[in-house]
Design a protein around this motif. Structure first.
Motif, PDB file in Angstrom:
ATOM      1  N   ALA A  36       0.469  -0.860   0.520  1.00 59.37           N
ATOM      2  CA  ALA A  36       0.269  -0.139   0.342  1.00 59.37           C
ATOM      3  C   ALA A  36       1.071   1.425  -0.566  1.00 59.37           C
ATOM      4  CB  ALA A  36      -1.028   0.168   1.489  1.00 59.37           C
ATOM      5  N   SER A  37       0.521   2.520  -0.131  1.00 60.29           N
ATOM      6  CA  SER A  37       1.246   3.942  -0.891  1.00 60.29           C
ATOM      7  C   SER A  37       0.358   4.385   0.280  1.00 60.29           C
ATOM      8  CB  SER A  37       0.312   4.623  -1.835  1.00 60.29           C
ATOM      9  OG  SER A  37       1.788   3.288  -3.001  1.00 60.29           O
ATOM     10  N   LYS A  38       1.077   5.480   0.833  1.00 58.17           N
ATOM     11  CA  LYS A  38       0.541   6.290   1.936  1.00 58.17           C
ATOM     12  C   LYS A  38      -0.822   6.969   1.994  1.00 58.17           C
ATOM     13  CE  LYS A  38       2.395  10.740   4.198  1.00 58.17           C
ATOM     14  NZ  LYS A  38       2.911  11.682   4.370  1.00 58.17           N
ATOM     15  N   GLY A  39      -1.453   6.579   2.481  1.00 58.71           N
ATOM     16  CA  GLY A  39      -2.800   7.221   2.551  1.00 58.71           C
ATOM     17  C   GLY A  39      -3.694   6.590   1.502  1.00 58.71           C
ATOM     18  N   ASP A  40      -3.220   5.165   1.789  1.00 54.64           N
ATOM     19  CA  ASP A  40      -4.526   3.853   0.989  1.00 54.64           C
ATOM     20  C   ASP A  40      -5.312   3.417   3.049  1.00 54.64           C
ATOM     21  OD1 ASP A  40      -3.625   4.404  -0.980  1.00 54.64           O
ATOM     22  OD2 ASP A  40      -2.261   2.347  -1.666  1.00 54.64           O
ATOM     23  N   ILE A  41      -6.483   3.043   2.776  1.00 50.23           N
ATOM     24  CA  ILE A  41      -6.859   2.532   3.251  1.00 50.23           C
ATOM     25  C   ILE A  41      -6.508   0.527   3.579  1.00 50.23           C
ATOM     26  CG2 ILE A  41      -9.644   2.011   4.473  1.00 50.23           C
ATOM     27  CD1 ILE A  41      -8.734   4.772   4.727  1.00 50.23           C
ATOM     28  N   ILE A  42      -6.334   0.415   4.311  1.00 57.80           N
ATOM     29  CA  ILE A  42      -5.534  -0.501   3.852  1.00 57.80           C
ATOM     30  C   ILE A  42      -7.584  -1.701   4.451  1.00 57.80           C
ATOM     31  CG2 ILE A  42      -4.663  -2.729   5.062  1.00 57.80           C
ATOM     32  CD1 ILE A  42      -2.761  -0.195   5.657  1.00 57.80           C
ATOM     33  N   TYR A  43      -7.801  -1.631   5.955  1.00 61.35           N
ATOM     34  CA  TYR A  43      -9.360  -2.383   6.941  1.00 61.35           C
ATOM     35  C   TYR A  43      -9.563  -1.996   7.427  1.00 61.35           C
ATOM     36  CZ  TYR A  43      -9.976  -4.399  10.731  1.00 61.35           C
ATOM     37  OH  TYR A  43     -10.813  -4.873  12.602  1.00 61.35           O
ATOM     38  N   PHE A  44     -11.124  -1.791   7.195  1.00 55.63           N
ATOM     39  CA  PHE A  44     -12.251  -1.990   7.772  1.00 55.63           C
ATOM     40  C   PHE A  44     -12.724  -3.142   8.199  1.00 55.63           C
ATOM     41  CE2 PHE A  44     -12.442   1.657   3.983  1.00 55.63           C
ATOM     42  CZ  PHE A  44     -12.763   2.905   4.623  1.00 55.63           C
ATOM     43  N   SER A  45     -13.239  -2.280   9.836  1.00 56.68           N
ATOM     44  CA  SER A  45     -13.748  -3.345  10.568  1.00 56.68           C
ATOM     45  C   SER A  45     -14.994  -3.750   9.961  1.00 56.68           C
ATOM     46  CB  SER A  45     -13.544  -3.251  12.022  1.00 56.68           C
ATOM     47  OG  SER A  45     -14.333  -1.922  12.079  1.00 56.68           O
ATOM     48  N   SER A  46     -15.730  -3.076   9.370  1.00 50.24           N
ATOM     49  CA  SER A  46     -16.875  -3.503   8.709  1.00 50.24           C
ATOM     50  C   SER A  46     -17.383  -4.552   7.745  1.00 50.24           C
ATOM     51  CB  SER A  46     -17.428  -2.364   8.004  1.00 50.24           C
ATOM     52  OG  SER A  46     -16.914  -1.951   7.448  1.00 50.24           O
ATOM     53  N   ASP A  48     -17.165  -7.688   4.976  1.00 47.45           N
ATOM     54  CA  ASP A  48     -17.293  -8.808   5.156  1.00 47.45           C
ATOM     55  C   ASP A  48     -16.453 -10.385   5.378  1.00 47.45           C
ATOM     56  OD1 ASP A  48     -20.275  -8.015   4.601  1.00 47.45           O
ATOM     57  OD2 ASP A  48     -19.757  -7.877   2.408  1.00 47.45           O
ATOM     58  N   VAL A  49     -15.421  -9.950   4.958  1.00 50.58           N
ATOM     59  CA  VAL A  49     -14.786 -10.838   5.272  1.00 50.58           C
ATOM     60  C   VAL A  49     -13.280 -10.596   6.511  1.00 50.58           C
ATOM     61  CG1 VAL A  49     -12.816 -12.342   3.799  1.00 50.58           C
ATOM     62  CG2 VAL A  49     -15.175 -11.514   2.582  1.00 50.58           C
ATOM     63  N   PRO A  50     -14.074 -10.962   7.270  1.00 55.25           N
ATOM     64  CA  PRO A  50     -12.570 -10.671   8.302  1.00 55.25           C
ATOM     65  C   PRO A  50     -11.145 -11.019   8.458  1.00 55.25           C
ATOM     66  CG  PRO A  50     -15.228 -11.379   9.085  1.00 55.25           C
ATOM     67  CD  PRO A  50     -15.354 -11.702   8.188  1.00 55.25           C
ATOM     68  N   ARG A  51     -10.643 -10.080   8.725  1.00 55.41           N
ATOM     69  CA  ARG A  51      -9.131 -10.859   8.395  1.00 55.41           C
ATOM     70  C   ARG A  51      -8.070 -10.520   9.648  1.00 55.41           C
ATOM     71  NH1 ARG A  51      -6.798 -12.245   3.763  1.00 55.41           N
ATOM     72  NH2 ARG A  51      -8.123 -12.616   2.211  1.00 55.41           N
ATOM     73  N   ILE A  52      -7.139 -11.022   9.552  1.00 59.22           N
ATOM     74  CA  ILE A  52      -5.701 -10.950  10.913  1.00 59.22           C
ATOM     75  C   ILE A  52      -4.628 -10.354   9.623  1.00 59.22           C
ATOM     76  CG2 ILE A  52      -4.656 -11.520  12.776  1.00 59.22           C
ATOM     77  CD1 ILE A  52      -7.364 -11.992  13.156  1.00 59.22           C
ATOM     78  N   GLY A  84      -6.651  -5.694  13.183  1.00 59.39           N
ATOM     79  CA  GLY A  84      -8.184  -6.396  12.565  1.00 59.39           C
ATOM     80  C   GLY A  84      -8.381  -6.941  13.598  1.00 59.39           C
ATOM     81  N   GLU A  85      -8.988  -8.104  13.277  1.00 60.34           N
ATOM     82  CA  GLU A  85     -10.363  -8.946  14.081  1.00 60.34           C
ATOM     83  C   GLU A  85      -9.413  -9.875  14.658  1.00 60.34           C
ATOM     84  OE1 GLU A  85     -13.233  -7.904  14.104  1.00 60.34           O
ATOM     85  OE2 GLU A  85     -13.459  -7.176  12.576  1.00 60.34           O
ATOM     86  N   ILE A 107       2.402  -5.480   3.973  1.00 63.67           N
ATOM     87  CA  ILE A 107       1.303  -6.408   4.784  1.00 63.67           C
ATOM     88  C   ILE A 107       0.920  -8.197   4.396  1.00 63.67           C
ATOM     89  CG2 ILE A 107       0.157  -4.548   6.306  1.00 63.67           C
ATOM     90  CD1 ILE A 107      -2.392  -5.265   4.622  1.00 63.67           C
ATOM     91  N   CYS A 108       1.086  -8.361   5.640  1.00 71.65           N
ATOM     92  CA  CYS A 108       0.480 -10.160   5.085  1.00 71.65           C
ATOM     93  C   CYS A 108      -0.724 -10.537   5.978  1.00 71.65           C
ATOM     94  CB  CYS A 108       1.301 -11.369   5.420  1.00 71.65           C
ATOM     95  SG  CYS A 108       2.707 -11.369   4.952  1.00 71.65           S
TER      96      CYS A 108
END
Length: 225
Positions: A36-46, A48-52, A84-85, A107-108
């Motif tokens: 990802a680059s600066k300013g990119d959104i990597i993760y939303f808690s909402s 539909d596919v929860p991740r670590i 993440g979750e 990120i992994c």
């Protein structure tokens, strides 16, 4: 190429030291790898596919959103941190997202269901994971304690000292921090207004305790800050 990167990163991460080579290779199969680059959104808690997620390179901020839509920086994460979750449950009460702060972020990630299945098969990994999550919860608790017990100036100087300890380049008592945070970011982290944070930073500059610009922060003597 990505498979090799995933293998070496996972092998070197403390969380997976209890796994054998073959187990790590199996882990690579279920691991996603992303840049990802600066300013990119990597993760939303909402999602539909929860991740670590495991942060391999760079820095990100975790931002929480309240019922009125107000945003607060919950924490700043460095290389090796988990997010993440983490409870291994999709929590609908939490509303937060992760955003890249530095030009290069790697990120992994694992599907929550896959990671949970892996933990069930590896008790030692489950113990390591519990310790990692416990340390993160303790850090958040300490941050909250600081917010309710210290004034804004003390919170800001404590934040700068912690930041310096984690990421600064030391030369005796002098420390240089590569600055990837805006004054608005710092204000959110210490839960004060941008105007207050700016005034405190200016006061520290006038007192020759720090030298501040958009690229770096120099602390002349960390023991005097």
């Amino acid at each position: 190429m990505y498979e090799e990167l995933k293998y070496w990163y996972l092998r070197d991460h403390k969380l997976f030291w209890t796994l054998s080579m073959s187990q790590i290779k199996q882990l690579c199969i279920i691991t996603g790898f992303k840049k990802a680059s600066k300013g990119d959104i990597i993760y939303f808690s909402s999602s539909d596919v929860p991740r670590i997620f495991l942060l391999k390179k760079g820095n990100i901020k975790i931002v929480s959103i309240d019922e009125d839509g107000n945003e607060t920086i919950k924490e700043i994460l460095q290389k090796g941190d988990l997010f993440g979750e983490l409870s291994l449950e999709a929590d609908t009460e939490i509303n937060e997202y992760a955003k890249a702060l530095t030009p290069e972020v790697s990120i992994c990630s694992f599907l929550m269901s896959d990671f949970e299945a892996l933990i069930l098969k590896n008790p030692n990994l489950a113990l390591s994971y519990t310790k990692f999550v416990g340390m993160r919860m303790k850090r958040l608790k300490n941050n909250y304690s600081d917010l309710i017990s210290k004034d804004a100036k003390t919170r800001l100087t404590s934040f700068l000292k912690n930041w310096a300890t984690k990421e600064g380049i030391f030369n005796g008592n002098k420390v240089v921090i590569q600055n990837y945070l805006t004054q608005a970011d710092i204000a959110q982290i210490i839960c004060t207004s941008r105007q207050t944070a700016t005034q405190i930073l200016n006061d520290l500059v006038e007192q020759n305790l720090i030298h501040y610009n958009r690229k770096e922060i120099l602390i002349d003597d960390i023991f005097k800050l």
